[in-house]
Design a protein around this motif. Structure first.
Motif, PDB file in Angstrom:
ATOM      1  N   LYS A  22      -9.898   3.276   4.756  1.00  8.31           N
ATOM      2  CA  LYS A  22     -10.247   3.525   3.351  1.00  8.31           C
ATOM      3  C   LYS A  22      -9.071   3.221   2.438  1.00  8.31           C
ATOM      4  O   LYS A  22      -9.249   2.627   1.359  1.00  8.31           O
ATOM      5  CB  LYS A  22     -10.688   4.978   3.176  1.00  8.31           C
ATOM      6  CG  LYS A  22     -12.035   5.301   3.805  1.00  8.31           C
ATOM      7  CD  LYS A  22     -12.396   6.756   3.595  1.00  8.31           C
ATOM      8  CE  LYS A  22     -13.737   7.090   4.243  1.00  8.31           C
ATOM      9  NZ  LYS A  22     -14.095   8.511   4.067  1.00  8.31           N
ATOM     10  N   GLN A  23      -7.878   3.598   2.845  1.00  7.25           N
ATOM     11  CA  GLN A  23      -6.698   3.315   2.016  1.00  7.25           C
ATOM     12  C   GLN A  23      -6.434   1.815   1.924  1.00  7.25           C
ATOM     13  O   GLN A  23      -6.068   1.307   0.865  1.00  7.25           O
ATOM     14  CB  GLN A  23      -5.481   4.045   2.593  1.00  7.25           C
ATOM     15  CG  GLN A  23      -5.608   5.554   2.548  1.00  7.25           C
ATOM     16  CD  GLN A  23      -4.381   6.270   3.091  1.00  7.25           C
ATOM     17  OE1 GLN A  23      -3.305   6.194   2.499  1.00  7.25           O
ATOM     18  NE2 GLN A  23      -4.534   6.954   4.203  1.00  7.25           N
TER      19      GLN A  23
ATOM     20  N   TYR B  31      -7.846  -2.765  -5.367  1.00  9.46           N
ATOM     21  CA  TYR B  31      -6.896  -2.704  -6.487  1.00  9.46           C
ATOM     22  C   TYR B  31      -6.278  -4.067  -6.745  1.00  9.46           C
ATOM     23  O   TYR B  31      -6.141  -4.489  -7.905  1.00  9.46           O
ATOM     24  CB  TYR B  31      -5.800  -1.679  -6.186  1.00  9.46           C
ATOM     25  CG  TYR B  31      -4.700  -1.669  -7.231  1.00  9.46           C
ATOM     26  CD1 TYR B  31      -4.874  -1.020  -8.450  1.00  9.46           C
ATOM     27  CD2 TYR B  31      -3.505  -2.349  -7.019  1.00  9.46           C
ATOM     28  CE1 TYR B  31      -3.883  -1.031  -9.407  1.00  9.46           C
ATOM     29  CE2 TYR B  31      -2.503  -2.354  -7.975  1.00  9.46           C
ATOM     30  CZ  TYR B  31      -2.701  -1.690  -9.167  1.00  9.46           C
ATOM     31  OH  TYR B  31      -1.727  -1.713 -10.130  1.00  9.46           O
TER      32      TYR B  31
ATOM     33  N   LYS C  16      -9.039   0.425  -0.415  1.00  9.87           N
ATOM     34  CA  LYS C  16      -8.680   0.785  -1.790  1.00  9.87           C
ATOM     35  C   LYS C  16      -7.583  -0.130  -2.314  1.00  9.87           C
ATOM     36  O   LYS C  16      -7.639  -0.600  -3.456  1.00  9.87           O
ATOM     37  CB  LYS C  16      -8.227   2.244  -1.827  1.00  9.87           C
ATOM     38  CG  LYS C  16      -7.778   2.719  -3.200  1.00  9.87           C
ATOM     39  CD  LYS C  16      -7.303   4.159  -3.140  1.00  9.87           C
ATOM     40  CE  LYS C  16      -6.781   4.617  -4.503  1.00  9.87           C
ATOM     41  NZ  LYS C  16      -6.273   6.003  -4.450  1.00  9.87           N
TER      42      LYS C  16
ATOM     43  N   THR D 240     -10.601   1.885  -8.535  1.00  4.98           N
ATOM     44  CA  THR D 240      -9.548   0.915  -8.857  1.00  4.98           C
ATOM     45  C   THR D 240     -10.095  -0.269  -9.650  1.00  4.98           C
ATOM     46  O   THR D 240      -9.338  -0.967 -10.319  1.00  4.98           O
ATOM     47  CB  THR D 240      -8.888   0.401  -7.571  1.00  4.98           C
ATOM     48  OG1 THR D 240      -9.877  -0.250  -6.751  1.00  4.98           O
ATOM     49  CG2 THR D 240      -8.282   1.543  -6.784  1.00  4.98           C
TER      50      THR D 240
ATOM     51  N   SER E 228     -13.957   6.036  -0.749  1.00  4.18           N
ATOM     52  CA  SER E 228     -12.577   5.657  -0.442  1.00  4.18           C
ATOM     53  C   SER E 228     -11.710   5.557  -1.693  1.00  4.18           C
ATOM     54  O   SER E 228     -10.506   5.396  -1.591  1.00  4.18           O
ATOM     55  CB  SER E 228     -12.562   4.298   0.282  1.00  4.18           C
ATOM     56  OG  SER E 228     -13.091   3.278  -0.549  1.00  4.18           O
ATOM     57  N   GLY E 229     -12.316   5.642  -2.872  1.00  8.80           N
ATOM     58  CA  GLY E 229     -11.554   5.465  -4.113  1.00  8.80           C
ATOM     59  C   GLY E 229     -11.381   4.019  -4.501  1.00  8.80           C
ATOM     60  O   GLY E 229     -10.681   3.717  -5.483  1.00  8.80           O
ATOM     61  N   ALA E 230     -12.009   3.096  -3.757  1.00  8.73           N
ATOM     62  CA  ALA E 230     -11.850   1.672  -4.068  1.00  8.73           C
ATOM     63  C   ALA E 230     -12.571   1.311  -5.365  1.00  8.73           C
ATOM     64  O   ALA E 230     -12.082   0.503  -6.147  1.00  8.73           O
ATOM     65  CB  ALA E 230     -12.382   0.824  -2.906  1.00  8.73           C
TER      66      ALA E 230
END
Length: 1825
Positions: free
Chosen positions: A1656-1657, A1664, A1660, A1713, A1708-1710
């Motif tokens: 996930k990081q 970004y 992301k 971004t 994942s927070g993607a």
């Protein structure tokens, strides 16, 4: 194309205007050939008749379509002429705030007079590597093009920056050099790029000054050659200067200043080191006060002085030399204050001990008398003699100023020479880029020699520019193989010949300077005689004989001849120079030695300019007169030579042009003066470029772009598979004149105006299509509306008619009902009336009859009563009459009898007096006596009765008497009381009297009080009413306040929550920042480490080069291995973060401190090791002595030691296990909020079941152990029994003979039997104990249920309490409960510990005894018996006991292990065929075995080799994504294994009991975990760089340029700087390419078993990068900012979001971004007109900064005419609304930003003992343990 086709109604044209230069107007009717007047309407609505020129009949220039206005390249305009260029520049500058515009190969830069955020390092990175046409115009784009062409074409480059003073030439040149310094870097450690940039402050301080046009105007020209090596890194630089304005040293105009360095010195005069210079305020010195403006707003000269000195230090100018320079400059200032006194008209003198001259001589180290003498005299040399002549005051002042200028010029040369020495390349220069910063064309009211030289230089540069432009046009036509004709362009060679040819102006000037009596007038006459009427470019002013006019390429310039000869000679008295050469001050003669060596032919310059160039000519030892000849070269000659050298340099390079424009003369930010701009555009050659372009084919399209743009003009049958043929066919139909276009190999060339014509046709076609679409849609809408209305009308009619029918039916029903109701109502009324009348009649009759009866009864009653009354009255009257009559009769009788008695009395009185009387009396007495006797008798009788009564009465009397006495007493008392009461009454009466008085008074007072009370009551009532009103108000206020308090409380709660969330976010951000900083430091550390390794390899290579035939072997050991060699104890945990986080420049001292700490630690460890060794020896000696004493019990002692150690280990594991169970039990028991806590499935219930299960498992294990022991005993018994029952006497005899003692068998048998009984009893007791434990657990469950019920009751009670008491009670109860629980648990723990210890001890003892018995039996059993013995179950251990999850290897096999498992492992095969993370598991199992052996050296060596091996693999194959991903996954898995099996409670929660047994026991590897974590961070950062390198070429093409939705956006016309085509070719990346690459990345990471959180990081970070690069390019590309492109971006982003959903990565927070990119796309699509739109934009674009929002709005460009531009007022509204927003002023996102990575603990469920090592790994030397 006929003019009538273009000049039609509504066509827009440009007409000349005196104020605005050009004005826009619109045709009101079509133009017809022959018309003399055009009917126009101006933009302000005014109608105008424009008269055409009858001679030329030229029509006004047409205006370009709005779609082309604001283009990046002026050559993209369809109509190329002056008004179009001016308008395009103005729109870009004023509306879009864009200062850069391309004009073919020229970059036009307009000075904004404002600091713009477009020169940061992020902008440099954005332009680096980009094609020039792909990005918006910028000085960085020109610099990148030059840098790229230098590297690609292997050709030197030049950037020519020109413009007039104040246009921004120096700043542009400075930014170009900064770009080269940033992009290329330096090839050495000397930071050459910093020195190149550091030369700017020095040159600005000594060569820049404030003018009326510019606060920091460069008063000299310079050409800087920046040298590069073969790898195109900066290695050095060289500077050549031109035209220093020396006259500024001695004279400044109003509002101007001298050079900055003088004011910097004066501002720093108070410094201690400057005390000897004896400086003061700038207004004190003549050379600094003439302009009257010694201060520049916003500039601190003292700070600038510090910067200048720092720059000098950086460039290697020592402090002593710096002080020498400042002494010379201070001396020039003091020299300016020297005053002369006239003796006569031909001589002057200086006062003795004149202070300024004294200070000058002291500073310069010369004799006062000599300098004073030669300032007032001069030496004249003739052929025969030499004599000294005094000079006048005016000549003396001129000589003083000339000396000051000469000293300053030589100092300037010296400084430039030392700067060049500092910038000199130490290695061979491979190529260079030159940056020329020189004056542009100048024309003033009075033009002199300086302007002549400047304009001469610009003529040369313009000629070179024209030739280059023509050459490029020719090359383009030849490359495309189209026929071309010679383009007629302005050739300024005649003007150059006029100036520099033989008998030109410069030749005549030099010739006149050689004449003894030459003057400016005679020179002017020679010019008139030579060139007037012979050269068309030379003219004579009408009203002057001392001036001449030259027609330059830009404009006519009138030069005044006065001063030309003097400035060309630039005379300086040699005697003054000789005095200075004899100075004791070393630096001063050095300045003039440089002059003698002729290193630069600039010693003689015009007063105002010093051309400084370098020549390679060094005069040999020649004739003595040669130096003087050299010295007497004229300034014009020197300047011409230096200019020729410059042109040779420029012609040998590829030029790039930057033309700086000054928008206004008042330095107002973003203010555009059309007149001044047009002057400069004409002067700098921009319009000439336009004219050359317009003369040929300025508009150029590729066939694909043309097809894409004008596909709407083609019919379906016209579209062929061959795009080129399709375009040809269409163009032949659209443009009939074939001369208007040409077909090249790859492009179509159009003449000026043709693109506008095609755009007009396209717009008309689109307009017609729009009208047709609108017509169709409107018709469809109207039909739809009509059908809907008709259907609605029918429906309404149906409902209305139905409603009416229902109403009529209802009416009929109501009518019928009404009739029925009326019938019954009328019947009811009649019946009621009848009944009423009947009832009334009956009632009346009854009443009447009753009345009559009552009347009759009353009458009869009255009669009866009357009779009675009459009767009684009559009886009363009769009685009254009777009584009255009787009374009267009696009265009459009485009266009569009285009268008769009186008569009788009278007679008796008379008779009494006689005897008869007495006789008569006696007769009567006897009778009376008889009567009296009777009476006496009667009285006696009465007396007796009376006596009786009297006795009775006495008795009663006595009683009554007593009563009466008591009454008397009481009465007496009452009397006394009465008396007292009387007294009291009297007193009371008195008091009453008093009280009456007081009452009266009180009554009076009462009256007053009542009056006052009434008044008070009235007032009180008013007050009460007012108070009530106030109370109501207060109540309302209270309610409002309560509401506000509630609102405020809610708001405060919300704000507190928000603050908490914000603080949490801030803390997270701070944590991320710290983590990011730490990871950046790790990145820097790894970079330095790699650099160190590279340098080491290079050194090895350099060492090995001289040895022929020797091949350098690649070392497998890094020099940094020691960095990762740690002790097994936690001793350096504090040192490691410090070392990692310190910057690189502080690394050396930290390494030394770390070395000392490590050395100290090593010493301590050695001492500790020695002490431990001594203690071990001592223990061994004690053990030997004890062994000697107890030889009888050697095995028992060893067994007890073994038992103790094993007991300790088992107790530790049991202790950890029980702690975990207690923690889980406490956690479960604290969850008592619901009644289902103890229900099946509840946490507490589950925990108890788990504990019960674990106890049962323990019981089973114990049972198995007991069974094993029993089986051992049985087997031994079976082995013994055959021996006793064997019938073969021989075997028995042999066995018996082998026995040492015949009683041993019986003894063993008895022992085994006892053991069996003991074990059975133990088993039974254990079974009972476990049953008891089960019962206790059941009881515990029951008690927990009861506790739960009690908790619920307490909770219910607590809920009824107030909050404070509730909290206190709950706390108290919780403390009590926890205390009880802790006590219970401690008791249970102690019991379990005792039981376990007891059982283990017994089992150990039994196992030891059985082992002894086995040994004894085995000694007595023959081999044959062993063979015949049955298979014993004791020799078959359990499967899980086979392997302990460890791998054993030899010390010497460590390198082989690292080589096979790390260095030579192929990730692809491992990922596909083996379990994920297999190398990590293998390495950890090896570490476990080393830990098991307690071998710290082996652990340290293995871990260090592993880390270094991973680093080497990544260094070797670091650009391979699969390799980096594979080792990132394995490093994380290795790190997780070290945590999972570390033995720490936090990491053991998810372990199985078996995994907990595999924990490390001897070493704490926390430090190595930190090292592995740092290594994982470095690998992650390398992974990000790899995927960034892979994705970066795809992003712009796939996200921006490729048309995912075909046909939405059209290609706009482009200019000479062709951008990358947005049409998808075979090699072009698309969005599908990006998604395929993302799929590839994701599948590889999943195959390698990477942690999901880490994936996930990575995702992301990838998103970004995609969002940042896309947004950055969008912000730097005007052609991408359109509505259609916004829709394309939105679609592309939606596809990426769909990919995230498919991969379950939405959390994942993607996506977040991409929010800035999404908002930018929305910003392109939303309405941008009203204030509501502005408010919506401000609320919507919260992820964009204010600079980004304004930039997008400024760049917004309609692709079609139907789109509207964003108004400037709307952008101002947005800025006003966003002015309070606090965000970063940075325009671009940091695409290189890497989010801080974390590695969440992810334990593995894989059992280590089940792992199999495949043979393909080549690890056969490793064995499982």
């Amino acid at each position: 194309m006929a003019a009538s086709e273009l000049y039609t109604k509504y066509a827009r044209v440009w007409i000349p205007d005196a104020e605005e230069v050009w004005k826009s107007a619109e045709l009101l009717k079509d133009y017809k050939p022959g018309d003399k007047v055009l009917q126009l309407r101006l933009q302000e609505g005014k109608d105008l008749e424009y008269c055409l020129d009858l001679k030329t009949k030229e029509l006004p220039p047409l205006r370009n379509p709005d779609i082309l206005v604001g283009e990046n390249d002026l050559t993209a305009l369809s109509y190329l002429h002056e008004p179009a260029v001016l308008h395009n520049l103005k729109v870009r500058f004023i509306d879009s705030k864009l200062i850069y515009t391309y004009c073919g190969i020229v970059l036009v830069a307009i000075n904004p007079y404002e600091q713009l955020p477009i020169y940061g390092e992020d902008i440099i990175n954005a332009y680096s590597g980009q094609n020039m046409g792909d990005m918006d115009p910028h000085i960085f784009a020109v610099a990148e093009e030059a840098y790229k062409q230098m590297a690609r074409d292997e050709r030197n480059q030049s950037i020519i920056v020109s413009g007039e003073s104040g246009a921004g030439k120096t700043v542009s040149a400075k930014y170009a050099m900064r770009y080269f310094a940033t992009v290329s870097g330096s090839a050495s450690e000397a930071n050459v790029e910093e020195k190149v940039l550091a030369s700017n402050p020095i040159m600005e301080s000594i060569g820049n000054a404030k003018t009326t046009r510019n606060d920091n105007s460069s008063r000299f020209g310079k050409y800087i050659e920046i040298g590069f090596d073969k790898r195109y890194r900066i290695i050095g630089a060289n500077m050549r200067t031109y035209l220093l304005e020396k006259s500024r040293v001695v004279f400044q105009a109003e509002e101007e200043r001298n050079y900055h360095i003088f004011y910097q010195l004066c501002a720093s005069a108070a410094l201690p080191e400057f005390k000897t210079l004896r400086l003061g305020n700038a207004n004190y010195f003549h050379y600094t006060k003439q302009g009257g403006s010694p201060v520049i707003d916003g500039v601190d000269d003292a700070k600038e002085m510090v910067n200048t000195r720092q720059a000098c230090t950086l460039l290697g100018i020592s402090d002593s030399y710096q002080m020498g320079i400042f002494r010379i400059l201070a001396g020039i200032l003091h020299l300016g204050n020297v005053e002369f006194t006239s003796r006569d008209s031909d001589s002057c003198t200086i006062a003795p001990k004149h202070e300024p001259l004294t200070i000058f001589c002291d500073l310069m180290g010369v004799e006062y008398e000599e300098m004073a003498h030669w300032l007032c005299h001069r030496k004249l040399a003739t052929a025969t003699e030499t004599y000294i002549k005094p000079i006048s005051k005016l000549h003396a002042i001129n000589a003083r100023d000339a000396l000051a200028k000469h000293i300053y010029a030589n100092l300037f040369n010296w400084i430039v020479d030392h700067v060049n020495k500092a910038l000199h390349a130490t290695v061979k220069q491979h190529s260079f880029i030159g940056v020329l910063d020189i004056y542009g064309f100048e024309t003033f009211e009075i033009n002199s020699f300086e302007q002549f030289c400047i304009n001469y230089a610009n003529e040369k540069l313009q000629q070179q520019f024209n030739m280059h432009v023509f050459k490029l046009e020719q090359e383009e036509y030849m490359k495309e193989q189209i026929p071309w004709t010679l383009i007629d362009f302005y050739d300024n060679q005649p003007c150059i010949n006029l100036i520099e040819a033989k008998m030109g102006i410069l030749d005549l000037l030099d010739e006149e300077c050689k004449m003894p009596k030459g003057s400016d007038d005679t020179w002017a006459q020679k010019l008139y005689n030579t060139h007037l009427n012979k050269c068309a470019l030379f003219e004579k002013p009408r009203l002057s004989n001392k001036a001449f006019i030259i027609k330059h390429f830009a404009d006519k310039v009138e030069y005044q001849c006065e001063g030309f000869l003097e400035k060309n000679k630039d005379t300086v008295y040699e005697e003054q120079i000789k005095v200075l050469k004899s100075s004791k001050f070393k630096l001063l003669p050095e300045l003039f030695q440089e002059e003698e060596k002729v290193l630069s032919p600039t010693s003689a310059t015009p007063s105002g300019r010093v051309p400084l160039t370098r020549t390679a000519v060094k005069p040999a030892k020649a004739r003595p007169g040669q130096a003087s000849k050299e010295h007497k070269k004229t300034v014009g000659h020197q300047f011409r030579n230096s200019l020729h050298l410059l042109m040779e340099t420029l012609n040998a390079t590829t030029p790039h042009y930057v033309r700086c424009i000054k928008p206004n003369d008042f330095k107002f930010p973003f203010t555009f003066d059309e007149k001044r701009a047009v002057q400069q555009l004409r002067a700098c050659g921009v319009l000439e470029t336009i004219r050359i372009s317009a003369a040929g084919f300025p508009s150029r399209w590729t066939y694909q772009e043309f097809f894409s743009r004008y596909r709407v003009l083609m019919k379906q049958r016209d579209v062929l598979s061959d795009r080129k043929q399709t375009c040809k066919n269409v163009l032949e139909k659209l443009i009939l004149d074939k001369d208007k276009y040409q077909f090249g190999k790859t492009k179509i060339f159009f003449r000026a105006g043709q693109v506008a014509y095609l755009e007009k046709i396209r717009a008309d076609k689109l307009r017609a299509a729009c009208i047709r679409i609108q017509k169709t849609i409107r018709g469809w809408l109207m039909r739809k509306k009509y059908v809907r209305m008709r259907k609605a009308a029918i429906t309404i009619q149906r409902y209305v008619r139905g409603y009416q029918a229902r109403c009529y039916t209802k009416f009929l029903r109501r009518t019928r009902a009404a009739i029925t109701i009326q019938k019954f109502q009328r019947m009811y009324m009649v019946r009621k009336r009848y009944q009423c009348m009947r009832a009334a009649t009956v009632a009346l009759q009854a009443l009447l009859r009753g009345y009559m009866a009552r009347n009759k009864y009353q009458m009869m009653l009255r009669e009866h009563k009357s009779i009675i009354i009459q009767k009684h009255v009559r009886g009363w009257l009769a009685r009254v009459h009777y009584r009255r009559t009787l009374k009267a009769i009696v009265y009459l009788q009485c009266c009569y009898r009285r009268m008769m008695a009186k008569r009788e009395l009278k007679k008796l009185k008379i008779e009494a007096r006689s005897v008869e009387r007495y006789k008569k009396l006696h007769i009567g007495l006897e009778n009376k006596i008889m009567q009296l006797q009777r009476k006496i008798d009667e009285q006696n009788k009465e007396y007796k009765s009376l006596l009786e009564k009297l006795s009775n009465l006495e008795i009663t009397y006595s009683t009554e008497t007593e009563k009466l006495r008591s009454d008397v007493e009481r009465l007496r008392m009452s009397e006394e009381e009465a008396k007292n009461a009387t007294n009291r009454v009297l007193s009371l009466q008195e008091e009453i009297a008093k009280l009456r008085k007081e009452l009266h008074q009180t009554q009076s007072e009462k009256k007053t009080i009542e009056e006052w009370a009434d008044k008070y009551k009235h007032e009180t009532e008013q007050l009460v009413s007012e108070l009530k009103e106030q109370n109501m108000l207060l109540k309302t206020e209270k309610e409002d306040l309560n509401r506000r308090i509630h609102d405020q409380a809610r708001e405060i709660t919300e704000t507190m929550e928000k603050k908490l969330v914000e603080e949490t976010k801030q803390l997270e951000l701070d944590l991320n920042d710290e983590r990011l900083r730490y990871q950046n430091l790790l990145n820097e550390f790894s970079r330095l480490e790699e650099r160190y390794d590279d340098l080491k390899d290079e050194m090895n290579l350099m060492v090995n080069i001289p040895k022929p035939g020797h091949k350098r072997t690649d070392s497998t050991h890094s020099s940094n291995e020691s960095e990762y060699t740690f002790s097994s104890e936690i001793t350096e945990a504090e040192d490691l973060p410090v070392r990692m986080e310190e910057p690189s420049e502080k690394k050396a001292p930290l390494d030394m401190s770390l070395f000392l700490k490590l050395q100290k630690r090593v010493t301590e460890l050695e001492q500790e090791k020695q002490s431990l060794q001594d203690e071990l020896d001592r223990k061994e000696e004690q053990a030997l002595r004890a062994k000697a004493k107890e030889e009888e019990r050697p095995q028992i002692r060893g067994a007890e030691l073994e038992y103790e150690s094993l007991k300790r280990q088992e107790l530790e594991s049991e202790n950890k296990k029980l702690k975990n169970e207690l923690n889980e039990l406490q956690k479960a028991l604290t969850e008592t909020g619901s009644p289902e806590v103890t229900a099946p499935g509840a946490p507490a219930y589950r925990v108890l079941l788990d504990q019960l299960t674990s106890v049962s498992e323990e019981l089973e294990v114990r049972k198995e152990e007991v069974l094993i022991l029993r089986s051992q005993l049985v087997s031994q018994k079976e082995a013994i029994q055959p021996k006793n029952t064997m019938t073969d006497s021989t075997i028995l005899l042999e066995d018996v003979q082998k026995m040492k003692d015949k009683g041993e068998i019986a003894q063993a048998y008895i022992g085994l039997k006892e053991t069996n009984r003991l074990l059975e009893s133990q088993l039974q007791s254990q079974k009972k104990s476990h049953e008891n434990e089960l019962e206790s657990l059941r009881g515990e469950i029951q008690s927990l249920k009861e506790e739960n019920n009690r908790q619920q009751q307490l909770l219910a009670q607590n809920l009824q309490l107030p909050p404070e008491a509730r909290i206190e009670a709950s706390l108290q109860h919780e403390i009590t409960r926890l205390t009880n629980e802790n006590l219970d648990l401690m008791e249970q723990l102690e019991k379990q510990d005792k039981t376990v210890r007891k059982l283990k001890k017994q089992l150990k003892v039994f196992a030891k005894k059985i082992g002894e018995l086995e040994v004894g039996q085995m000694d007595n059993i023959s081999p044959g018996q062993i063979i015949d013995e049955p298979i014993r179950p004791v020799n078959i251990p359990r499967k899980e006991k086979d392997f302990q999850g460890m791998l054993e290897y030899k010390k010497e096999d460590e390198q082989k292990l690292v080589k096979n498992l790390i260095l030579e492992l192929k990730p692809r095969g491992v990922a596909v065929n083996l379990i994920p993370g297999l190398p990590a598991y293998i390495l950890f199992m090896c570490v476990r075995h080393a830990d098991y052996l307690n071998d710290d050296q082996k652990v340290r060596s293995l871990l260090t080799s592993t880390i270094n091996g991973i680093k080497k693999v990544l260094k070797k194959r670091g650009d391979d994504f699969e390799t980096v991903s594979f080792w990132l996954s394995n490093t994380c898995r290795f790190l997780h294994c070290l945590k999972q099996y570390s033995g720490e409670e936090g990491f053991m929660k998810h372990n199985t009991p078996r995994q907990n047994e595999h924990c490390l026991t001897n070493f704490d590897l926390a430090e190595y975990r930190q090292v592995l974590s740092d290594l994982a961070i470095q690998i992650y950062q390398q992974l990000v760089r790899v995927l960034e390198n892979i994705l970066q070429p795809m992003i712009v093409s796939g996200m921006l340029e490729h048309e995912t939705i075909q046909g939405v956006s059209g290609v706009k016309p482009t200019g000479l700087r062709k951008r990358t085509s947005s049409i998808a070719d075979e090699g072009t990346y698309t969005l599908d390419s990006i998604i395929r690459q993302l799929n590839s990345f994701h599948s590889v990471m999943c195959q390698h078993g990477m942690d999901p959180e880490l994936i996930k990081q990575v995702v992301k970070q990838m998103f970004y990068i995609i969002g940042a690069i896309t947004l950055n390019n969008l912000l730097l590309r005007k052609d991408m900012c359109s509505w259609s492109k916004g829709m394309q971006i939105r679609y592309n982003v939606s596809q990426l979001e769909e990919w995230l959903r498919d991969k379950n990565l939405m959390n994942s927070g993607a996506k977040e971004t991409l929010e800035p990119l999404i908002q930018a796309a929305q910003l392109l699509q939303v309405k941008k007109k009203t204030d509501e739109d502005a408010e919506a934009i401000c609320s919507m674009c919260n992820a964009l900064t204010t600079a980004q929002i304004v930039k997008v709005l400024n760049l917004y460009t309609p692709v079609n005419e139907f789109e509207e531009r964003v108004l400037v007022s709307f952008i101002r509204t947005i800025q006003m609304r966003l002015r309070d927003r606090k965000d970063s002023p940075q325009l671009l996102m940091d695409a290189k930003h890497i989010f801080p990575v974390t590695f969440p603990f992810n334990p593995s469920s894989l059992a280590l003992e089940t792992i199999q090592i495949p043979a393909s790994l080549g690890l056969g030397f490793i064995s499982r343990v």
